[in-house]
Design an enzyme around this catalytic site. Structure first.
Site, PDB file in Angstrom:
ATOM      1  N   GLN A 248      39.077  36.572  43.326  1.00 21.65           N
ATOM      2  CA  GLN A 248      39.960  37.718  43.088  1.00 21.65           C
ATOM      3  C   GLN A 248      40.892  37.970  44.263  1.00 21.65           C
ATOM      4  O   GLN A 248      42.086  37.744  44.179  1.00 21.65           O
ATOM      5  CB  GLN A 248      39.134  38.964  42.776  1.00 21.65           C
ATOM      6  CG  GLN A 248      39.970  40.149  42.323  1.00 21.65           C
ATOM      7  CD  GLN A 248      39.123  41.210  41.627  1.00 21.65           C
ATOM      8  OE1 GLN A 248      37.981  40.979  41.250  1.00 21.65           O
ATOM      9  NE2 GLN A 248      39.697  42.380  41.454  1.00 21.65           N
ATOM     10  N   ASP A 249      40.371  38.472  45.382  1.00 24.39           N
ATOM     11  CA  ASP A 249      41.201  38.637  46.575  1.00 24.39           C
ATOM     12  C   ASP A 249      40.347  38.372  47.804  1.00 24.39           C
ATOM     13  O   ASP A 249      39.127  38.290  47.721  1.00 24.39           O
ATOM     14  CB  ASP A 249      41.886  40.011  46.624  1.00 24.39           C
ATOM     15  CG  ASP A 249      40.922  41.173  46.774  1.00 24.39           C
ATOM     16  OD1 ASP A 249      39.721  40.993  46.482  1.00 24.39           O
ATOM     17  OD2 ASP A 249      41.354  42.261  47.177  1.00 24.39           O
ATOM     18  N   PRO A 250      40.963  38.198  48.972  1.00 29.40           N
ATOM     19  CA  PRO A 250      40.207  37.811  50.168  1.00 29.40           C
ATOM     20  C   PRO A 250      39.240  38.910  50.610  1.00 29.40           C
ATOM     21  O   PRO A 250      39.405  40.090  50.292  1.00 29.40           O
ATOM     22  CB  PRO A 250      41.301  37.592  51.225  1.00 29.40           C
ATOM     23  CG  PRO A 250      42.569  37.418  50.461  1.00 29.40           C
ATOM     24  CD  PRO A 250      42.417  38.248  49.226  1.00 29.40           C
TER      25      PRO A 250
ATOM     26  N   ALA B 168      41.373  44.900  47.252  1.00 33.95           N
ATOM     27  CA  ALA B 168      42.359  44.917  46.156  1.00 33.95           C
ATOM     28  C   ALA B 168      43.650  45.641  46.511  1.00 33.95           C
ATOM     29  O   ALA B 168      44.454  45.943  45.630  1.00 33.95           O
ATOM     30  CB  ALA B 168      41.753  45.522  44.886  1.00 33.95           C
TER      31      ALA B 168
END
Length: 255
Positions: free
Chosen positions: A98-100, A169
């Protein structure tokens, strides 16, 4: 395709050079874009088409603005580090994140992976437990750095490539998802027979490979909060069995 090995060339500027400026004119210049993010040139056919889209210029402008006003992770030289471990033609498996990670020192450009000197996060711990369940004899170092997988042809790719420190996010609306989706779409068109591992609703909605062209595996997200324990996931075993049916070398999932 979608509803939505050789050693790669060493990228430019990896040895302490001054940070190159981000390109600003549309269409964006490939050479400047590559230098700014230290992208391996083997990925040019998949990334360069995105540079003609004005939305990419808007994305980079907003990314640059965020870098001036907040701490952005991972460091710029690692945002596209996933291009530096294997070429597009060497990719065998695609794992979508999804995101880091949003804490300092963790994210280094590979989805789910952390640097070798930091503790293994809970989600990754569950991923590694699933590997061990599939392969009880797999050698596991206790670390969470997945660079070995990346070199073996596992593309560990987040749909959002950056994040504000401490704010999960926080960059999900910048436009990285559109950019990444285009890259994955071109990879899928170029390389039929890939294995896609899509964990959780976000990955399954963001990336929709054609199951007639690829082996698509779906499971719950490895987060400890998921209702279905990720340790029961058999994707790593299933992926290798599929690769073997195509006379492709299986992945060594040891870490």
């Amino acid at each position: 395709m979608f509803s939505a090995s050789t050693t790669p060339e060493q990228p430019l500027g990896l040895s302490g050079d001054a940070t190159p400026p981000l390109p600003t004119s549309v269409p964006l210049d490939w050479a400047a874009f590559r230098r700014a993010f230290l992208i391996d040139d083997a990925w040019r056919p998949l990334l360069e088409p995105e540079l003609a889209n004005p939305l990419t210029a808007r994305l980079l402008a907003e990314y640059d603005r965020r870098c001036q006003t907040e701490e952005v992770l991972p460091p710029r030289e690692d945002v596209f580090s996933w291009t530096r471990y294997c070429t597009p033609d060497d990719v065998r498996v695609v794992i979508i994140g999804q995101d880091p990670y949003h804490h300092p020192g963790q994210a280094h450009g590979l989805a789910f992976s952390v640097r070798a000197d930091v503790p293994v996060p809970p989600s990754l711990r569950n991923v590694l437990a699933a590997v061990k369940n599939c392969y009880p004899d797999a050698r596991m170092s206790g670390r969470g750095c997945l660079e070995k997988w990346a070199r073996d042809g596992v593309l560990l790719l987040n749909t959002t490539l950056t994040v504000k420190r401490g704010a999960a996010a926080s960059h999900s609306k910048l436009g990285w998802d559109r950019f990444v989706g285009g890259v994955v779409q071109r990879l899928a068109a170029r390389r039929p027979g890939l294995v896609f591992m899509l964990w959780g609703a976000h990955a399954q909605n963001a990336i929709r490979p054609d199951p007639r062209q690829h082996y698509v595996l779906k499971f719950s997200h490895p987060s400890p909060l998921s209702k279905v324990p990720f340790g029961t996931c058999q994707h790593f075993l299933a992926a290798n069995r599929y690769l073997e049916t195509r006379d492709i070398m299986p992945i060594d999932w040891s870490v």
